[in-house]
Design an enzyme around this catalytic site. Structure first.
Site, PDB file in Angstrom:
ATOM      1  N   ALA A  17       0.817  -1.223   0.000  1.00 32.22           N
ATOM      2  CA  ALA A  17       0.000   0.000   0.000  1.00 32.22           C
ATOM      3  C   ALA A  17       0.845   1.265   0.000  1.00 32.22           C
ATOM      4  O   ALA A  17       0.319   2.358   0.184  1.00 32.22           O
ATOM      5  CB  ALA A  17      -0.953  -0.013   1.196  1.00 32.22           C
ATOM      6  N   ARG A  19       2.342   2.444  -2.578  1.00 33.12           N
ATOM      7  CA  ARG A  19       2.204   3.116  -3.880  1.00 33.12           C
ATOM      8  C   ARG A  19       1.038   2.509  -4.637  1.00 33.12           C
ATOM      9  O   ARG A  19       0.461   1.511  -4.229  1.00 33.12           O
ATOM     10  CB  ARG A  19       3.479   2.908  -4.710  1.00 33.12           C
ATOM     11  N   ASP A  67       7.961  -7.510   4.993  1.00 29.66           N
ATOM     12  CA  ASP A  67       8.306  -8.179   3.739  1.00 29.66           C
ATOM     13  C   ASP A  67       7.407  -9.402   3.614  1.00 29.66           C
ATOM     14  O   ASP A  67       7.610 -10.397   4.320  1.00 29.66           O
ATOM     15  CB  ASP A  67       9.783  -8.582   3.754  1.00 29.66           C
ATOM     16  N   VAL A  68       6.423  -9.330   2.740  1.00 29.08           N
ATOM     17  CA  VAL A  68       5.437 -10.430   2.666  1.00 29.08           C
ATOM     18  C   VAL A  68       6.069 -11.755   2.243  1.00 29.08           C
ATOM     19  O   VAL A  68       5.531 -12.819   2.522  1.00 29.08           O
ATOM     20  CB  VAL A  68       4.235 -10.090   1.727  1.00 29.08           C
ATOM     21  N   ASN A  94      -2.131  -7.454  -1.886  1.00 27.57           N
ATOM     22  CA  ASN A  94      -1.891  -6.671  -3.095  1.00 27.57           C
ATOM     23  C   ASN A  94      -0.400  -6.548  -3.443  1.00 27.57           C
ATOM     24  O   ASN A  94      -0.064  -6.238  -4.577  1.00 27.57           O
ATOM     25  CB  ASN A  94      -2.509  -5.276  -2.902  1.00 27.57           C
ATOM     26  N   SER A 146      -4.254 -10.767 -11.663  1.00 31.17           N
ATOM     27  CA  SER A 146      -3.984  -9.961 -12.866  1.00 31.17           C
ATOM     28  C   SER A 146      -4.607 -10.657 -14.065  1.00 31.17           C
ATOM     29  O   SER A 146      -4.736 -11.889 -14.074  1.00 31.17           O
ATOM     30  CB  SER A 146      -2.476  -9.855 -13.100  1.00 31.17           C
ATOM     31  N   TYR A 159       5.495 -14.231 -13.483  1.00 29.81           N
ATOM     32  CA  TYR A 159       4.389 -13.395 -13.009  1.00 29.81           C
ATOM     33  C   TYR A 159       3.035 -14.039 -13.310  1.00 29.81           C
ATOM     34  O   TYR A 159       2.141 -14.087 -12.453  1.00 29.81           O
ATOM     35  CB  TYR A 159       4.510 -12.029 -13.690  1.00 29.81           C
ATOM     36  N   ALA A 161       2.396 -17.207 -13.716  1.00 29.08           N
ATOM     37  CA  ALA A 161       2.240 -18.377 -12.835  1.00 29.08           C
ATOM     38  C   ALA A 161       1.830 -17.927 -11.438  1.00 29.08           C
ATOM     39  O   ALA A 161       0.944 -18.521 -10.819  1.00 29.08           O
ATOM     40  CB  ALA A 161       3.542 -19.170 -12.782  1.00 29.08           C
ATOM     41  N   LYS A 163       0.211 -15.214 -10.580  1.00 29.50           N
ATOM     42  CA  LYS A 163      -1.134 -14.627 -10.569  1.00 29.50           C
ATOM     43  C   LYS A 163      -2.214 -15.678 -10.831  1.00 29.50           C
ATOM     44  O   LYS A 163      -3.326 -15.577 -10.310  1.00 29.50           O
ATOM     45  CB  LYS A 163      -1.218 -13.487 -11.591  1.00 29.50           C
ATOM     46  N   ILE A 192      -3.022  -0.940 -15.492  1.00 36.19           N
ATOM     47  CA  ILE A 192      -3.364   0.184 -14.636  1.00 36.19           C
ATOM     48  C   ILE A 192      -2.152   1.116 -14.554  1.00 36.19           C
ATOM     49  O   ILE A 192      -1.007   0.645 -14.455  1.00 36.19           O
ATOM     50  CB  ILE A 192      -3.732  -0.307 -13.209  1.00 36.19           C
TER      51      ILE A 192
HETATM   52  P1  NAP Z   1       3.598  -0.857  -7.574  1.00 36.06           P
HETATM   53  O1  NAP Z   1       3.170   0.534  -7.871  1.00 36.06           O
HETATM   54  O2  NAP Z   1       4.880  -1.376  -8.113  1.00 36.06           O
HETATM   55  O3  NAP Z   1       3.590  -1.038  -5.962  1.00 36.06           O
HETATM   56  C1  NAP Z   1       3.896  -2.275  -5.421  1.00 36.06           C
HETATM   57  C2  NAP Z   1       3.741  -2.215  -3.915  1.00 36.06           C
HETATM   58  O4  NAP Z   1       4.055  -3.531  -3.411  1.00 36.06           O
HETATM   59  C3  NAP Z   1       4.709  -1.259  -3.242  1.00 36.06           C
HETATM   60  O5  NAP Z   1       4.053  -0.557  -2.200  1.00 36.06           O
HETATM   61  C4  NAP Z   1       5.791  -2.176  -2.693  1.00 36.06           C
HETATM   62  O6  NAP Z   1       6.382  -1.725  -1.485  1.00 36.06           O
HETATM   63  C5  NAP Z   1       4.986  -3.411  -2.363  1.00 36.06           C
HETATM   64  N1  NAP Z   1       5.819  -4.604  -2.268  1.00 36.06           N
HETATM   65  C6  NAP Z   1       6.610  -5.170  -3.219  1.00 36.06           C
HETATM   66  N2  NAP Z   1       7.249  -6.225  -2.715  1.00 36.06           N
HETATM   67  C7  NAP Z   1       6.861  -6.347  -1.426  1.00 36.06           C
HETATM   68  C8  NAP Z   1       7.187  -7.230  -0.365  1.00 36.06           C
HETATM   69  N3  NAP Z   1       8.055  -8.250  -0.541  1.00 36.06           N
HETATM   70  N4  NAP Z   1       6.607  -7.033   0.838  1.00 36.06           N
HETATM   71  C9  NAP Z   1       5.748  -6.018   1.040  1.00 36.06           C
HETATM   72  N5  NAP Z   1       5.398  -5.145   0.088  1.00 36.06           N
HETATM   73  C10 NAP Z   1       5.968  -5.305  -1.131  1.00 36.06           C
HETATM   74  O7  NAP Z   1       2.502  -1.929  -8.026  1.00 36.06           O
HETATM   75  P2  NAP Z   1       0.994  -1.739  -8.545  1.00 36.06           P
HETATM   76  O8  NAP Z   1       1.032  -1.518  -9.993  1.00 36.06           O
HETATM   77  O9  NAP Z   1       0.246  -0.825  -7.661  1.00 36.06           O
HETATM   78  O10 NAP Z   1       0.466  -3.241  -8.343  1.00 36.06           O
HETATM   79  C11 NAP Z   1      -0.197  -3.681  -7.162  1.00 36.06           C
HETATM   80  C12 NAP Z   1      -0.666  -5.110  -7.382  1.00 36.06           C
HETATM   81  O11 NAP Z   1      -1.540  -5.147  -8.506  1.00 36.06           O
HETATM   82  C13 NAP Z   1       0.448  -6.100  -7.673  1.00 36.06           C
HETATM   83  O12 NAP Z   1       0.180  -7.339  -7.081  1.00 36.06           O
HETATM   84  C14 NAP Z   1       0.406  -6.214  -9.186  1.00 36.06           C
HETATM   85  O13 NAP Z   1       0.931  -7.438  -9.625  1.00 36.06           O
HETATM   86  C15 NAP Z   1      -1.077  -6.110  -9.429  1.00 36.06           C
HETATM   87  N6  NAP Z   1      -1.414  -5.693 -10.785  1.00 36.06           N
HETATM   88  C16 NAP Z   1      -0.982  -4.514 -11.287  1.00 36.06           C
HETATM   89  C17 NAP Z   1      -1.332  -4.151 -12.590  1.00 36.06           C
HETATM   90  C18 NAP Z   1      -0.895  -2.849 -13.214  1.00 36.06           C
HETATM   91  O14 NAP Z   1      -1.141  -2.680 -14.409  1.00 36.06           O
HETATM   92  N7  NAP Z   1      -0.281  -1.938 -12.511  1.00 36.06           N
HETATM   93  C19 NAP Z   1      -2.107  -5.021 -13.356  1.00 36.06           C
HETATM   94  C20 NAP Z   1      -2.539  -6.206 -12.811  1.00 36.06           C
HETATM   95  C21 NAP Z   1      -2.189  -6.535 -11.528  1.00 36.06           C
HETATM   96  P3  NAP Z   1       7.350  -0.401  -1.431  1.00 36.06           P
HETATM   97  O15 NAP Z   1       6.429   0.753  -1.743  1.00 36.06           O
HETATM   98  O16 NAP Z   1       7.833  -0.395  -0.025  1.00 36.06           O
HETATM   99  O17 NAP Z   1       8.392  -0.633  -2.462  1.00 36.06           O
END
Ligand code: NAP
Length: 251
Positions: A17, A19, A67-68, A94, A146, A159, A161, A163, A192
């Site tokens: 959460a 970003r 760290d999840v 998420n 996703s 990725y 696999a 999702k 997104i």
């Molecule tokens: P993002 O802007 O890259 O943000 C990812 C967030 O996940 C960040 O807050 C990051 O933490 C956190 N994170 C990463 N690794 C982590 C870990 N090991 N432990 C705890 N937190 C961790 O991603 P997003 O685009 O918002 O995507 C959010 C979710 O939606 C993801 O699961 C992604 O696969 C899915 N999704 C995204 C899209 C898209 O088009 N953007 C499409 C389909 C699905 P920090 O802020 O501390 O780095």
């Protein structure tokens, strides 16, 4: 303030959460009255998100670095969250990462990091909060999958696999937790606008947009609206489902 929000008196944990999509989910939950544990990997990131949410919805958000992918971390920080609030009603898994590359050249490390974060991370968080979730009258687990988990995508074998795995995990948990009224659903976002998709070139974005019937990328708020629906009372008879929010890409 006054006025009852949809999630008044409920405690939500939103991972990733700091970003993007997770931050938008945390914010909309807070705006509906929930107390939100804003979780991300780096404290700087989740603290900034929590501060920003509190500037609009005072006292609703609190930052927790976790760290999840590390079950030691989810267990220790999970306990801190339970101590802070006394319960958890809503868990949104998420947190997610990409390490793209063709399968032919993909390193074992890139496979492991993505599976450990996106899939095992959700398992670790469920383990950390399941006892409390099962005690609440209408708990919710929402896993952010996703469209790539449904369609596949060249260059994202790890990725895709992870999702697709989350969807199987969602359906199995939905069956296991149903007797306690806990619903478990997944959201499959399309493309997104976040840091994750910021790496795409203009040309790549145009090619993607041509395959989106609604003609544009989505916004984090589009996913947050779907998460709010699944978290609220109106979705109490929905479980084990995948809600695709993608401008019509997959149909
Ligand atoms: P993002 O802007 O890259 O943000 C990812 C967030 O996940 C960040 O807050 C990051 O933490 C956190 N994170 C990463 N690794 C982590 C870990 N090991 N432990 C705890 N937190 C961790 O991603 P997003 O685009 O918002 O995507 C959010 C979710 O939606 C993801 O699961 C992604 O696969 C899915 N999704 C995204 C899209 C898209 O088009 N953007 C499409 C389909 C699905 P920090 O802020 O501390 O780095």
């Amino acid at each position: 303030m006054g006025g009852m929000g949809l999630l008044e008196d409920r405690v939500a944990v939103v991972t990733g959460a700091g970003r993007g999509i997770g931050r938008a989910i945390a914010e909309v939950f807070a705006s509906e009255g929930a107390m939100v544990a804003v979780v991300s990997r780096s404290l700087a990131s989740c603290q900034a998100a929590a501060d920003q949410i509190n500037s609009r919805f005072a006292g609703k958000a609190r930052a927790f670095a976790m760290d999840v992918a590390d079950s030691g971390s989810t267990s220790v920080v999970g306990k801190e969250i339970l101590e802070a609030y006394g319960k958890v009603d809503i868990l949104v898994n998420n947190a997610g990462v990409t390490r793209d590359g063709l399968a032919l050249r993909m390193s074992e490390e890139d496979w492991d990091v993505v599976l450990d974060t996106n899939l095992k991370g959700a398992f670790n968080c469920v383990k950390a909060f399941q006892r409390s979730l099962l005690k609440q009258p209408a708990a919710r687990i929402i896993n952010i999958s996703s469209v790539v988990g449904l369609m596949g995508n060249a260059g994202q074998a790890n990725y895709a696999a992870s999702k697709a795995g989350l969807i199987g995990f969602t359906k199995a948990l939905a069956r296991e937790f149903s007797s306690r009224g806990v619903t478990v659903n997944a959201i499959a976002p399309g493309f997104i606008t976040t840091d994750m998709t910021d790496v795409l070139t203009g040309e790549q974005k145009e090619a993607i947009t041509r395959n989106i019937p609604l003609g544009k990328l989505g916004e984090p708020g589009d996913i947050a609206a779907a998460a709010l629906f699944l978290a609220g009372g109106g979705a109490s008879y929905i479980t084990g489902q995948v809600l695709t929010v993608d401008g019509g890409m997959v149909m």
